[in-house]
Design a protein around this motif. Structure first.
Motif, PDB file in Angstrom:
ATOM      1  N   THR A 140       0.473  27.044   7.474  1.00  0.00           N
ATOM      2  CA  THR A 140       0.426  25.824   8.287  1.00  0.00           C
ATOM      3  C   THR A 140      -0.715  25.872   9.283  1.00  0.00           C
ATOM      4  O   THR A 140      -1.527  24.942   9.392  1.00  0.00           O
ATOM      5  CB  THR A 140       1.764  25.627   9.023  1.00  0.00           C
ATOM      6  OG1 THR A 140       2.815  25.484   8.069  1.00  0.00           O
ATOM      7  CG2 THR A 140       1.715  24.391   9.912  1.00  0.00           C
ATOM      8  N   ASP A 141      -0.795  26.976  10.040  1.00  0.00           N
ATOM      9  CA  ASP A 141      -1.811  27.078  11.085  1.00  0.00           C
ATOM     10  C   ASP A 141      -3.224  27.067  10.494  1.00  0.00           C
ATOM     11  O   ASP A 141      -4.140  26.441  11.053  1.00  0.00           O
ATOM     12  CB  ASP A 141      -1.591  28.347  11.903  1.00  0.00           C
ATOM     13  CG  ASP A 141      -0.387  28.244  12.836  1.00  0.00           C
ATOM     14  OD1 ASP A 141       0.305  27.209  12.804  1.00  0.00           O
ATOM     15  OD2 ASP A 141      -0.141  29.201  13.598  1.00  0.00           O
ATOM     16  N   LEU A 142      -3.420  27.760   9.386  1.00  0.00           N
ATOM     17  CA  LEU A 142      -4.750  27.788   8.775  1.00  0.00           C
ATOM     18  C   LEU A 142      -5.127  26.429   8.201  1.00  0.00           C
ATOM     19  O   LEU A 142      -6.279  25.991   8.322  1.00  0.00           O
ATOM     20  CB  LEU A 142      -4.804  28.856   7.693  1.00  0.00           C
ATOM     21  CG  LEU A 142      -4.929  30.285   8.213  1.00  0.00           C
ATOM     22  CD1 LEU A 142      -4.595  31.294   7.127  1.00  0.00           C
ATOM     23  CD2 LEU A 142      -6.325  30.540   8.763  1.00  0.00           C
ATOM     24  N   ALA A 143      -4.182  25.735   7.580  1.00  0.00           N
ATOM     25  CA  ALA A 143      -4.473  24.399   7.055  1.00  0.00           C
ATOM     26  C   ALA A 143      -4.799  23.430   8.190  1.00  0.00           C
ATOM     27  O   ALA A 143      -5.721  22.608   8.075  1.00  0.00           O
ATOM     28  CB  ALA A 143      -3.281  23.894   6.246  1.00  0.00           C
ATOM     29  N   GLN A 144      -4.072  23.547   9.298  1.00  0.00           N
ATOM     30  CA  GLN A 144      -4.360  22.688  10.448  1.00  0.00           C
ATOM     31  C   GLN A 144      -5.730  22.976  11.047  1.00  0.00           C
ATOM     32  O   GLN A 144      -6.345  22.095  11.652  1.00  0.00           O
ATOM     33  CB  GLN A 144      -3.270  22.857  11.510  1.00  0.00           C
ATOM     34  CG  GLN A 144      -1.933  22.239  11.105  1.00  0.00           C
ATOM     35  CD  GLN A 144      -0.833  22.511  12.116  1.00  0.00           C
ATOM     36  OE1 GLN A 144      -0.919  23.436  12.922  1.00  0.00           O
ATOM     37  NE2 GLN A 144       0.219  21.695  12.065  1.00  0.00           N
TER      38      GLN A 144
END
Length: 392
Positions: free
Chosen positions: A22-26
């Motif tokens: 999630t954090d990397l995609a964001q």
């Protein structure tokens, strides 16, 4: 057809892997999340308020609110530890983990239900992640970095991190049971059993999950019957007649690894890196924090190309929680050795200082430094019980 290429492939879609994805995609990275189908980890499901706040967990996923923990000694003495202000949330991993994976997909991560097989490096500077689809076909993708979040028996870790196969573990087992009619079981209390018959080196538990209850235990001792212990606990508490919804078992690590990364293109997090609190076995908060720190280290690596950035995930985790883990590991080594010591440990839990400092540290995930007198009192009370200067 050109082979798919990603910035990061995350192997494992539990709380740690899903949070990292999630954090990397964001952050705008191209991410692939690989996860096996249908696997649910045995877990009591407790989450502190800090997790709910820091990771924006919606209220609908909190299936119970715990206001008290009951500690049960080998002699069946009961010590209640009221939470005080606030509550400890409970989640059911059957619903919680898919929601986290859906959030990762909503943030832009690609998802694939598949089993990780191996890494290869053809020599073009990118790793190949090989995996097996549900239909049995094998595929591969190219990636700059792999985040292994595939559990204590991590296939990624065993291939890439020396010594991973020797990670110290306990094996946990629980049964999810339909909650009995109202009045038969307290819906806002966790029961923790420190009894050698139920676990010779860990503890057993009964944790409410709203419509269901988790009844489980764990042990590192080979040959100890976890299923038999859970059956005994169910019979002793009148929960043996309830409908069993599912049974689950898995290893749980006891200590963070010396290295989380291979110094090149692999970084571990969550159970794969050993991010589970000793003594308590608490893992969801530490898994999600580890996933976030892994994402931040991964982003730094992708920005700079410097593999030394990967070591930042371990360094930052231990800076924040290494001392707590050391204290809990020491506590487990001292008090869990036999029933006489467990009896004294439960007795210590009656102490108001122990209760207040325990809950403050748990709820906020920080050592309470502002009350040195309370810490001193606890230290001397511990000594008195350890050397049997007082009766339990």
């Amino acid at each position: 057809m050109d082979e798919e290429t990603y910035d990061v492939v995350v192997v494992g879609g539990g709380p740690s892997g899903a949070t990292a994805a999630t954090d990397l995609a964001q952050a705008g990275r191209r991410v692939l999340l690989l996860d096996k189908e249908g696997r649910i980890k045995p877990c009591g499901g407790a989450v502190p308020p800090r997790l709910i706040r820091d990771f924006a967990v919606p209220d609908a996923l909190i299936v119970a609110r715990i206001r008290c923990a009951r500690m049960v000694s080998p002699r069946d003495r009961q010590v209640d530890m009221p939470v005080g202000e606030g509550f400890v949330g409970m989640v059911d991993r059957e619903a919680f983990d898919p929601w986290l994976r859906d959030r990762a997909a909503g943030a832009g991560a690609a998802r694939r239900t598949a089993t990780f097989l191996r890494l290869t490096r053809p020599g073009d500077g990118l790793a190949r992640v090989h995996y097996r689809r549900r239909d049995g076909s094998e595929e591969s993708v190219r990636t700059r970095l792999v985040i292994g979040a595939d559990g204590a028996a991590s296939t990624v870790g065993r291939q890439e991190i020396p010594g991973h196969a020797r990670m110290r573990q306990v094996f946990a087992y629980h049964e999810i049971v339909r909650t009995p009619p109202e009045g038969a079981f307290h819906p806002a209390r966790c029961d923790v059993y420190y009894q050698g018959a139920l676990s010779p080196d860990f503890y057993a538990w009964i944790f409410p999950h709203g419509d269901t209850i988790s009844i489980g235990t764990g042990s590192a001792r080979k040959g100890f019957s976890l299923r038999g212990a859970v059956g005994s606990l169910r019979r002793a508490t009148g929960l043996d007649a309830g409908e069993t919804v599912r049974r689950e078992g898995a290893p749980i690590p006891l200590k963070p690894l010396r290295r989380f990364d291979n110094g090149r293109d692999v970084l571990l997090t969550g159970d794969a890196a050993g991010l589970v609190a000793p003594a308590s076995g608490e893992g969801i908060y530490y898994a999600m924090l580890g996933g976030r720190l892994a994402a931040e280290a991964a982003d730094a690596f992708l920005r700079t190309g410097d593999a030394r950035a990967l070591a930042g995930a371990r360094r930052r985790f231990l800076r924040a929680h290494g001392r707590v883990f050391w204290i809990l590991r020491l506590m487990q080594a001292v008090w869990y050795r036999n029933d006489a010591l467990r009896e004294r440990f439960v007795s210590i839990c009656r102490d108001p200082d122990v209760q207040s400092l325990t809950w403050e540290a748990y709820m906020n995930k920080e050592l309470v430094r502002a009350r040195p007198a309370a810490h001193a009192r606890i230290f001397f009370k511990d000594l008195a019980h350890l050397f049997r200067w007082v009766s339990p």
